[in-house]
Design a protein around this motif. Structure first.
Motif, PDB file in Angstrom:
ATOM      1  N   ARG A   1      31.582  35.284  36.206  1.00  0.00           N
ATOM      2  CA  ARG A   1      32.009  36.229  35.244  1.00  0.00           C
ATOM      3  C   ARG A   1      32.326  37.601  35.765  1.00  0.00           C
ATOM      4  NH1 ARG A   1      29.197  40.117  32.768  1.00  0.00           N
ATOM      5  NH2 ARG A   1      26.958  40.691  33.750  1.00  0.00           N
ATOM      6  N   ASP A   2      33.238  38.313  35.317  1.00  0.00           N
ATOM      7  CA  ASP A   2      33.688  39.641  35.763  1.00  0.00           C
ATOM      8  C   ASP A   2      32.304  40.489  35.172  1.00  0.00           C
ATOM      9  OD1 ASP A   2      34.626  42.314  35.679  1.00  0.00           O
ATOM     10  OD2 ASP A   2      36.521  41.332  36.400  1.00  0.00           O
ATOM     11  N   VAL A   3      31.809  41.367  35.911  1.00  0.00           N
ATOM     12  CA  VAL A   3      30.857  42.141  35.469  1.00  0.00           C
ATOM     13  C   VAL A   3      31.129  43.020  34.665  1.00  0.00           C
ATOM     14  CG1 VAL A   3      29.306  41.874  37.502  1.00  0.00           C
ATOM     15  CG2 VAL A   3      30.703  43.657  37.369  1.00  0.00           C
ATOM     16  N   ARG A   4      32.265  43.331  34.350  1.00  0.00           N
ATOM     17  CA  ARG A   4      32.846  44.475  33.336  1.00  0.00           C
ATOM     18  C   ARG A   4      33.183  43.809  32.104  1.00  0.00           C
ATOM     19  NH1 ARG A   4      37.658  45.963  37.257  1.00  0.00           N
ATOM     20  NH2 ARG A   4      37.623  43.899  37.123  1.00  0.00           N
ATOM     21  N   GLU A   5      33.056  42.390  31.904  1.00  0.00           N
ATOM     22  CA  GLU A   5      33.462  41.945  30.625  1.00  0.00           C
ATOM     23  C   GLU A   5      32.240  40.748  30.333  1.00  0.00           C
ATOM     24  OE1 GLU A   5      36.553  39.215  31.907  1.00  0.00           O
ATOM     25  OE2 GLU A   5      37.855  40.800  32.506  1.00  0.00           O
ATOM     26  N   GLU A   6      32.084  40.571  28.676  1.00  0.00           N
ATOM     27  CA  GLU A   6      31.131  39.913  28.465  1.00  0.00           C
ATOM     28  C   GLU A   6      31.170  38.308  28.727  1.00  0.00           C
ATOM     29  OE1 GLU A   6      27.448  39.599  26.623  1.00  0.00           O
ATOM     30  OE2 GLU A   6      28.545  41.587  26.936  1.00  0.00           O
ATOM     31  N   ALA A   7      32.428  38.000  28.258  1.00  0.00           N
ATOM     32  CA  ALA A   7      32.470  36.322  28.391  1.00  0.00           C
ATOM     33  C   ALA A   7      32.935  36.030  29.845  1.00  0.00           C
ATOM     34  CB  ALA A   7      33.893  36.134  27.541  1.00  0.00           C
ATOM     35  N   PRO A   8      32.363  34.852  30.103  1.00  0.00           N
ATOM     36  CA  PRO A   8      32.594  34.225  31.487  1.00  0.00           C
ATOM     37  C   PRO A   8      34.040  33.950  31.710  1.00  0.00           C
ATOM     38  CG  PRO A   8      31.603  32.496  30.179  1.00  0.00           C
ATOM     39  CD  PRO A   8      31.636  33.707  29.403  1.00  0.00           C
ATOM     40  N   ARG A   9      34.470  34.230  32.825  1.00  0.00           N
ATOM     41  CA  ARG A   9      35.928  33.755  33.229  1.00  0.00           C
ATOM     42  C   ARG A   9      36.167  32.201  33.700  1.00  0.00           C
ATOM     43  NH1 ARG A   9      40.518  36.777  33.469  1.00  0.00           N
ATOM     44  NH2 ARG A   9      40.112  38.937  33.122  1.00  0.00           N
ATOM     45  N   PHE A  10      34.848  31.513  34.078  1.00  0.00           N
ATOM     46  CA  PHE A  10      34.853  30.235  34.343  1.00  0.00           C
ATOM     47  C   PHE A  10      33.392  29.771  34.348  1.00  0.00           C
ATOM     48  CE2 PHE A  10      34.247  26.725  37.364  1.00  0.00           C
ATOM     49  CZ  PHE A  10      35.664  25.949  37.289  1.00  0.00           C
ATOM     50  N   SER A  11      33.700  28.709  33.946  1.00  0.00           N
ATOM     51  CA  SER A  11      32.345  27.820  33.704  1.00  0.00           C
ATOM     52  C   SER A  11      32.771  26.287  33.898  1.00  0.00           C
ATOM     53  CB  SER A  11      31.509  28.036  32.367  1.00  0.00           C
ATOM     54  OG  SER A  11      30.333  27.297  32.287  1.00  0.00           O
ATOM     55  N   GLY A  12      32.444  25.646  34.964  1.00  0.00           N
ATOM     56  CA  GLY A  12      32.818  24.174  34.986  1.00  0.00           C
ATOM     57  C   GLY A  12      32.564  23.610  36.419  1.00  0.00           C
ATOM     58  N   TRP A  13      33.159  22.492  36.808  1.00  0.00           N
ATOM     59  CA  TRP A  13      33.115  21.989  37.746  1.00  0.00           C
ATOM     60  C   TRP A  13      34.408  22.394  38.852  1.00  0.00           C
ATOM     61  CZ3 TRP A  13      29.068  19.037  39.775  1.00  0.00           C
ATOM     62  CH2 TRP A  13      28.403  18.558  38.810  1.00  0.00           C
ATOM     63  N   MET A  14      34.124  22.791  40.081  1.00  0.00           N
ATOM     64  CA  MET A  14      35.294  23.101  41.063  1.00  0.00           C
ATOM     65  C   MET A  14      34.900  21.967  42.230  1.00  0.00           C
ATOM     66  SD  MET A  14      35.705  27.055  41.888  1.00  0.00           S
ATOM     67  CE  MET A  14      36.362  28.014  40.453  1.00  0.00           C
TER      68      MET A  14
END
Length: 129
Positions: A91-104
């Motif tokens: 997540r970007d600390v300036r935003e509430e919602a995560p930018r990515f959540s999953g498998w890489m």
């Protein structure tokens, strides 16, 4: 239904709530082994600088404005050096919602990538320590 949905389902790219970081099989019938440390690489596309990020599973790290959480890291049981699969939350600390959540996936970084205008993060490997 969108014409792309059957393609995404066939490729296994749809959101699957039943998939958890504790899965023992990543795809098909390939057995995996849990590792203790995730090694990532971060790229700041604004200045071109890269940074290797090493964090323990269950831990977090900061890269620029990103906060990265490593939930698990797995490797193929029969050939640990062949690939690495990490379940990450970014997540970007300036935003509430995560930018990515999953498998890489180390072998296919573009298959499941972080969508951020400035930063890129990808998996390099998993290890015991």
């Amino acid at each position: 239904m969108s014409p792309f949905v059957p393609i995404l389902v066939a490729a296994g790219l749809t959101a699957a709530p039943q998939l958890s970081a504790q899965s023992l099989q990543i795809g098909g019938d390939q057995e995996t082994r849990a590792m203790e440390v995730v090694r990532l690489r971060g790229l700041d596309t604004l200045n071109g600088e890269t940074e290797d990020i090493v964090l323990p599973v269950g831990g977090s790290a900061q890269f620029g404005h990103l906060e990265i959480f490593a939930d698990t890291c797995r490797v193929p049981a029969d050939e640990p050096e062949a690939d690495a699969y990490a379940f990450l939350r970014i997540r970007d600390v300036r935003e509430e919602a995560p930018r990515f959540s999953g498998w890489m996936f180390a072998s296919s970084p573009a298959l499941s990538a972080l969508d951020h205008p400035r930063y890129d993060v990808w998996v390099l490997s998993c290890s015991r320590r």
